[in-house]
Structures are given as structure tokens and as C-alpha cells.
Design a protein around this motif. Structure first.
Motif, PDB file in Angstrom:
ATOM      1  N   CYS A  60     -32.775  58.433   2.855  1.00 26.87           N
ATOM      2  CA  CYS A  60     -31.504  59.135   2.855  1.00 26.87           C
ATOM      3  C   CYS A  60     -30.231  58.738   2.102  1.00 26.87           C
ATOM      4  O   CYS A  60     -30.154  57.493   1.917  1.00 26.87           O
ATOM      5  CB  CYS A  60     -31.277  58.710   4.391  1.00 26.87           C
ATOM      6  N   VAL A  61     -30.094  59.666   1.529  1.00 29.89           N
ATOM      7  CA  VAL A  61     -28.829  59.539   0.581  1.00 29.89           C
ATOM      8  C   VAL A  61     -27.553  60.274   1.214  1.00 29.89           C
ATOM      9  O   VAL A  61     -27.632  61.347   1.505  1.00 29.89           O
ATOM     10  CB  VAL A  61     -29.170  59.910  -0.773  1.00 29.89           C
ATOM     11  N   LEU A  62     -26.489  59.458   1.150  1.00 30.53           N
ATOM     12  CA  LEU A  62     -25.145  59.995   2.028  1.00 30.53           C
ATOM     13  C   LEU A  62     -23.987  59.582   1.156  1.00 30.53           C
ATOM     14  O   LEU A  62     -24.162  58.504   0.388  1.00 30.53           O
ATOM     15  CB  LEU A  62     -24.988  59.318   3.323  1.00 30.53           C
ATOM     16  N   ALA A  63     -23.069  60.320   1.030  1.00 31.73           N
ATOM     17  CA  ALA A  63     -21.778  60.296   0.400  1.00 31.73           C
ATOM     18  C   ALA A  63     -20.510  60.239   1.101  1.00 31.73           C
ATOM     19  O   ALA A  63     -20.421  61.045   2.120  1.00 31.73           O
ATOM     20  CB  ALA A  63     -21.697  60.996  -0.889  1.00 31.73           C
ATOM     21  N   LYS A  64     -19.494  59.722   0.642  1.00 33.76           N
ATOM     22  CA  LYS A  64     -18.162  59.797   1.591  1.00 33.76           C
ATOM     23  C   LYS A  64     -17.196  59.609   0.686  1.00 33.76           C
ATOM     24  O   LYS A  64     -17.062  58.715  -0.225  1.00 33.76           O
ATOM     25  CB  LYS A  64     -18.335  58.484   2.717  1.00 33.76           C
ATOM     26  N   SER A  65     -15.867  60.314   0.799  1.00 31.01           N
ATOM     27  CA  SER A  65     -14.774  60.015  -0.017  1.00 31.01           C
ATOM     28  C   SER A  65     -13.584  59.828   1.005  1.00 31.01           C
ATOM     29  O   SER A  65     -13.412  60.431   2.011  1.00 31.01           O
ATOM     30  CB  SER A  65     -14.477  61.225  -0.879  1.00 31.01           C
ATOM     31  N   THR A  66     -12.791  58.891   0.554  1.00 32.49           N
ATOM     32  CA  THR A  66     -11.739  58.633   1.272  1.00 32.49           C
ATOM     33  C   THR A  66     -10.147  58.835   0.461  1.00 32.49           C
ATOM     34  O   THR A  66      -9.247  58.525   0.865  1.00 32.49           O
ATOM     35  CB  THR A  66     -11.432  57.017   1.715  1.00 32.49           C
TER      36      THR A  66
END
Length: 274
Positions: A60-66
Motif C-alpha cells: 500500500c502506497v499512500l501520500a499526504k500533504s500539509t
């Protein structure tokens, strides 16, 4: 000794282990929760050691930006069945959230972060005990800048990209650049960013091809540089044709959005061989 369903459910909530694993651990520990958790942890260590030489081609590859910081991470396993499990995806998200909150710089920093009664590294080992598969953390990348954007290709958790810009930009443009990187897999922003070893290899290939074609030796250098120009258009983000409008380069797209807008950094990670 007999254990209650309430105790089993409580241990499952604490560890994420299966119902039978929790029941067996509590029975062996004679109802002692700390001992039961240690039993589950040791089972994970045993599974991890036993399957250490197995290939983890799924995950599982996940990304997130703040906003000014973005990161992505891959939690890898052996089968697609495990990769799509809700608990596996939730663990990946929890690890990513922790990495983002601490603005980690390396994967070792991520592994050392606290999680549950141990560290993230411990939680990954415990997951091996639950799934019976080798589980490992890989593909940690981050970017930072005045504005960042992410892209999860088709929301399938298999391919993600990150982009950082030098200034706040239109979300549509940022999304388009993320998609461009996912689709065209550039290796650098521009010519200056192409690694020296790759540049030397491509130049040698171009020169050898020119010689095979019987070109004069005094023209080899010029021909090789001309072919390198084509190579740059393929691997440099700014020189690539836009996937949204092939008549424009990515540099043209950025300039049309804002003459001062520039890509500061980007990252791409996929589980699939290309």
C-alpha cells in the motif's frame, strides 16, 4: 483457562491481531494482557524471521500533504489480498500520519517513532504475525516548499507522486503536474538535475550508435549531443510534452499559470516494475 469475549475484543483492539490469535494468546497467558501482547509480538517476530527471504511485491502506497510539506510511504507485503485489507491500509495511514507530524527526513526516523506499546518498527513486525506474510516499510519520500501537492494514481494505493513548488499555485495546475510525473516518470526537473552517471552513459550510447551508422568521427560529438537533446525531452520534467496538451511543454504550462512559478522538487514511487 476460559477467557471472555470482552477480553478477546479488548486485546484485538489493542493489537489488531485476529480473534483466534487473541483468544489463544490470552489462554496461554492465563488472562494476563501484558503477557498476551508479548506472545502476539513474539509470533510476529517469528513470522518475520521465517519469511525474511520472501519477496514483497505488493503493498500500500499512500501520500499526504500539509501545505508546505508532503510525504509518501509504502508498506509492502507478499500478496494483493493482504495489501487491500482495511487494517493493513489503516496501519499504512497511521505510519504516514506519524511521519508527517514529525516531518521525518529518513525511513529510519519513521521506524523509530512510537506506536502503540513500542515503535513503528515493532508494529510492522506484529503485522507480520497477524497476516503471516513478510511486511516491510519502503519508499519513504518527502518534499517541502511554499506549496506542495500529491497524487494517488486512480486511488489504488500503488503509485503516488509528490511535488513542491516555489510559491502557492492553482490546485488544478499542481494536480496536473503530479499526474504528469505519474504518467511520464521523469528523472529530473531539468538537464542540470540528470545524474552524471546517467548522462555519461546516454552520451556513450549515442556516440556508439553514431559510429555503428558509419558517421564521421569528427561529427560523433555533435551527433551525440543532438541525441542527448532528445533524451532530455523524455526524462526532464520541464522539457516533457504536457499529457494534457501535447502542443505545450510542462515549462509552458507553468509559465502560462504564473511566469514566476517553478517546481522545486518532486518524488515518485510505484510498486509496479516499469
Amino acid at each position: 483457562m476460559a477467557v471472555s469475549m470482552a477480553d478477546i475484543q479488548h486485546l484485538r483492539k489493542m493489537t489488531g491481531a485476529g480473534m483466534m490469535d487473541c483468544k489463544n494468546a490470552l489462554t496461554e497467558a492465563e488472562g494476563d494482557f501484558d503477557k498476551a501482547m508479548e506472545i502476539i509480538r513474539k509470533k510476529g517476530q517469528a513470522v518475520a524471521a521465517k519469511r525474511s527471504d520472501r519477496e514483497t511485491s505488493e503493498g500500500c502506497v499512500l501520500a499526504k500533504s500539509t501545505g508546505d510539506y508532503a510525504a509518501m510511504i509504502a508498506l509492502k507485503c507478499e500478496t494483493d489480498f493482504v495489501a487491500k485489507n482495511a487494517d493493513f491500509v489503516a496501519l499504512t495511514q497511521a505510519i504516514l500520519d506519524a511521519a508527517i507530524a514529525n516531518k521525518c527526513q529518513t525511513i529510519d526516523e519513521v521506524k523509530a517513532l512510537p506506536m502503540g506499546n513500542g515503535t513503528i518498527a515493532d508494529a510492522i513486525v506484529e503485522r507480520s504475525g497477524i497476516t503471516g506474510e513478510k511486511t516491510e516499510l519502503d519508499g519513504y519520500n518527502f518534499v517541502s516548499g511554499a506549496c506542495t501537492a500529491i497524487y494517488n494514481h486512480q486511488n489504488k494505493n500503488q503509485l503516488c507522486t509528490l511535488v513542491a513548488f516555489n510559491k502557492v499555485c492553482d490546485e488544478k495546475v499542481a494536480h496536473e503536474i503530479c499526474m504528469q510525473i505519474a504518467a511520464m516518470n521523469p528523472i529530473a526537473i531539468d538537464e542540470a538535475g540528470v545524474p552524471a552517471d546517467i548522462l555519461a552513459r546516454e552520451k556513450e550510447i549515442a556516440a556508439d550508435k553514431a559510429r555503428e551508422e558509419g558517421k564521421p568521427e569528427n561529427m560523433i560529438e555533435k551527433i551525440a549531443m543532438g541525441r542527448l537533446s532528445k533524451f532530455f525531452k523524455e526524462v526532464c520534467l520541464l522539457k516533457q510534452e504536457s499529457i494534457m496538451d501535447p502542443k505545450k511543454t510542462v515549462a509552458d504550462v507553468l509559465k502560462a499559470a504564473d511566469p514566476e512559478l517553478a517546481v522545486a522538487d518532486f518524488k515518485r514511487f510505484t510498486l509496479r516494475a516499469e
